[in-house]
Write a protein that holds these residues in place. Structure first.
Motif, short mmCIF file in Angstrom:
data_model
loop_
_atom_site.label_atom_id
_atom_site.label_comp_id
_atom_site.label_asym_id
_atom_site.label_seq_id
_atom_site.Cartn_x
_atom_site.Cartn_y
_atom_site.Cartn_z
N ALA A 223 -16.89 5.27 9.23
CA ALA A 223 -17.51 5.18 7.78
C ALA A 223 -16.89 6.07 6.96
O ALA A 223 -17.45 5.93 5.79
CB ALA A 223 -19.03 5.55 8.62
N GLN A 224 -15.74 7.01 7.85
CA GLN A 224 -15.33 8.11 6.13
C GLN A 224 -14.43 7.78 6.17
O GLN A 224 -14.10 7.96 4.33
CB GLN A 224 -14.67 8.86 7.17
N LEU A 225 -13.85 6.43 6.15
CA LEU A 225 -12.74 5.68 6.02
C LEU A 225 -13.17 5.23 4.65
O LEU A 225 -11.99 5.26 3.00
CB LEU A 225 -11.99 4.26 6.56
N SER A 226 -14.02 4.89 4.55
CA SER A 226 -14.75 3.50 3.08
C SER A 226 -15.40 4.88 2.42
O SER A 226 -15.25 4.92 1.42
CB SER A 226 -16.10 2.51 4.30
N ARG A 227 -16.17 6.26 3.32
CA ARG A 227 -16.40 6.69 2.58
C ARG A 227 -15.52 7.53 1.07
O ARG A 227 -15.35 7.89 0.28
CB ARG A 227 -17.11 8.31 2.48
N ASN A 228 -14.09 8.12 1.59
CA ASN A 228 -12.75 8.30 1.18
C ASN A 228 -12.33 7.41 -0.13
O ASN A 228 -11.67 7.72 -1.12
CB ASN A 228 -11.81 8.60 2.20
N SER A 229 -12.23 5.60 0.42
CA SER A 229 -12.06 5.21 -0.99
C SER A 229 -13.25 3.90 -0.93
O SER A 229 -13.30 2.76 -0.51
CB SER A 229 -11.06 4.24 -0.65
N PRO A 230 -14.40 5.14 -1.92
CA PRO A 230 -15.75 4.00 -1.79
C PRO A 230 -15.36 2.53 -2.69
O PRO A 230 -15.78 0.95 -2.62
CB PRO A 230 -16.37 4.47 -3.03
N GLU A 231 -14.66 2.38 -3.91
CA GLU A 231 -14.78 1.59 -4.89
C GLU A 231 -13.64 0.82 -4.82
O GLU A 231 -13.64 -0.41 -4.35
CB GLU A 231 -13.65 2.13 -5.83
N PHE A 232 -12.65 0.55 -3.61
CA PHE A 232 -11.61 -0.32 -3.18
C PHE A 232 -12.56 -0.86 -2.28
O PHE A 232 -12.16 -1.76 -1.92
CB PHE A 232 -10.40 0.65 -2.58
N THR A 233 -12.84 0.07 -1.21
CA THR A 233 -13.57 -0.85 -0.05
C THR A 233 -14.61 -1.54 -0.44
O THR A 233 -15.30 -2.44 -0.07
CB THR A 233 -14.82 0.18 0.70
N VAL A 234 -15.32 -1.28 -2.07
CA VAL A 234 -16.09 -2.33 -2.54
C VAL A 234 -15.86 -3.20 -2.55
O VAL A 234 -16.33 -5.23 -2.57
CB VAL A 234 -17.11 -1.81 -2.94
N GLN A 235 -14.78 -3.06 -3.49
CA GLN A 235 -14.45 -4.65 -3.90
C GLN A 235 -14.05 -5.48 -2.58
O GLN A 235 -13.19 -6.79 -3.25
CB GLN A 235 -12.86 -3.83 -5.45
#
Length: 288
Positions: A223-235
Motif C-alpha cells: 500500500a505504501q508503494l502505491s501511495r509513494n507513486s500514486p499517479e504512476f500506479t493509477v496509470q
C-alpha cells in the motif's frame, strides 16, 4: 575503454552479521573495472564480534567504515550515500557476491547511454538454492505489481538524489522496489546486460523470506508503494487488475476441483478438538 571521468562507489550495509562479509568484499576487490570507493555502514550493530572485526576487514579491503545508530536498511543505505562522493552507486548486501565483470558491464551501460538511470546484469541464486534467478524482463508498468530489479543495480548518484534516496518508512523490505518504482514514475530508464554477474545468496533467514511470511506487513508495504507513486500506479492500474482477476479465476477453478478437501479437513479438525476436549493428553497418560 570506460569513461575515466566517472567514479563508482559501492556501499555495503552490515547489522550484527559478519560471517559472509569478507566474501562480498573480496568480490568487490576482484572487479575488472576497479571501484573508487567502498563504504561499509555498520547499522548500529551491538554484536561484539562484529564491532571488533569490522575495522580490520575495512582496512584489509581499503574500505571506509561508518558507524551509525540503527536506522534500518533504507536508513543505512542513505547514510552510506551521504558519505559517498562518486557518480555511480551500488548498494550491496553483505552476503551477496559480484561476478568479476559486474562493475565493468553495468558502468559501461551508464557511460555510453546517457538516457539510462539504472543498470544491472542477469543474476543467479546460490546457497540453499543454486540456479539462475529467473527475474522477468523489465517492464516499467509491471513495477506497480512486483519488482524485477535487485537492490544492487548500479544507479546514477544524481538520479538517486533527485528521488530523495530510500524511503525510510520501509522497515520490512521493498525499499529497493519503492526506489525503482519512483524512478520509473519520473521517466527513468533501466537497462540490463545479459551476462550473469550478480549472485544472490539464499539463506533461511533472509529478509524477503521473513517478509513473505507476514501478510499484514506485506499489505501495508505494498500500500505504501502505491501511495509513494500514486499517479504512476493509477496509470497502470490495469496491470494490477489483470493479476487480481486472473488469480480470482484460478482460485475459483481450484475450489471447484479441490474444495471438498477443505470440508473434509474441517471435519477432521472438529473431531480432533472434540477428542482432545473430552480426553486431555495428561488424563490419558495418567491412565496408562
Amino acid at each position: 575503454m570506460h569513461n575515466v571521468a566517472t567514479r563508482i562507489g559501492v556501499i555495503v550495509c552490515v547489522h550484527n552479521r559478519i560471517s559472509f562479509l569478507e566474501d562480498a568484499l573480496r568480490s568487490i576487490a576482484g572487479q575488472t573495472r576497479p571501484v573508487d570507493e567502498v563504504i561499509i555502514v555498520d547499522d548500529g550493530s551491538d554484536d561484539e564480534q562484529v564491532r571488533i572485526e569490522l575495522p580490520g576487514l575495512a582496512e584489509k579491503y581499503g574500505a571506509t567504515l561508518h558507524r551509525i545508530e540503527n536506522r534500518g536498511l533504507a536508513g543505512a543505505r542513505n547514510s552510506g550515500r551521504t558519505a559517498a562522493t562518486t557518480d555511480y552507486l551500488v548498494f550491496f548486501d553483505d552476503d551477496d557476491i559480484l561476478g568479476p565483470r559486474y562493475i565493468e558491464l553495468t558502468s559501461r551501460i551508464l557511460d555510453h547511454r546517457s538516457e539510462v538511470d539504472v543498470a544491472y546484469t542477469r543474476a543467479a541464486l546460490f546457497g540453499l538454492v543454486n540456479s539462475t534467478w529467473d527475474l522477468p524482463e523489465f517492464e516499467a508498468r509491471r513495477l506497480v505489481l512486483d519488482n524485477s530489479v535487485y537492490a544492487a543495480a548500479m544507479v546514477r548518484a544524481r538520479t538517486f538524489d533527485a528521488m530523495g534516496g530510500y524511503d525510510e518508512k520501509f522497515r520490512h523490505g521493498r525499499e529497493d522496489h519503492d526506489l525503482w518504482l519512483r524512478i520509473a514514475a519520473h521517466g527513468g530508464k533501466f537497462a540490463q546486460d545479459k551476462s550473469i554477474q550478480f549472485f544472490y545468496r539464499q539463506t533461511s533467514g533472509s529478509m524477503n523470506h521473513g517478509f513473505g511470511a507476514r501478510m499484514t506487513k506485506m499489505v501495508e508495504t505494498y500500500a505504501q508503494l502505491s501511495r509513494n507513486s500514486p499517479e504512476f500506479t493509477v496509470q497502470n492500474i490495469d496491470v494490477l487488475w489483470d493479476e487480481i482477476l486472473t488469480l480470482r479465476r484460478r482460485n475459483r477453478q481450484l475450489l471447484r476441483r479441490f474444495g471438498w478437501l477443505d470440508a473434509r479437513l474441517d471435519t477432521l479438525y472438529r473431531v480432533r478438538r472434540w477428542i482432545v476436549e473430552r480426553w486431555p493428553l495428561r488424563s490419558r497418560r495418567e491412565s496408562d
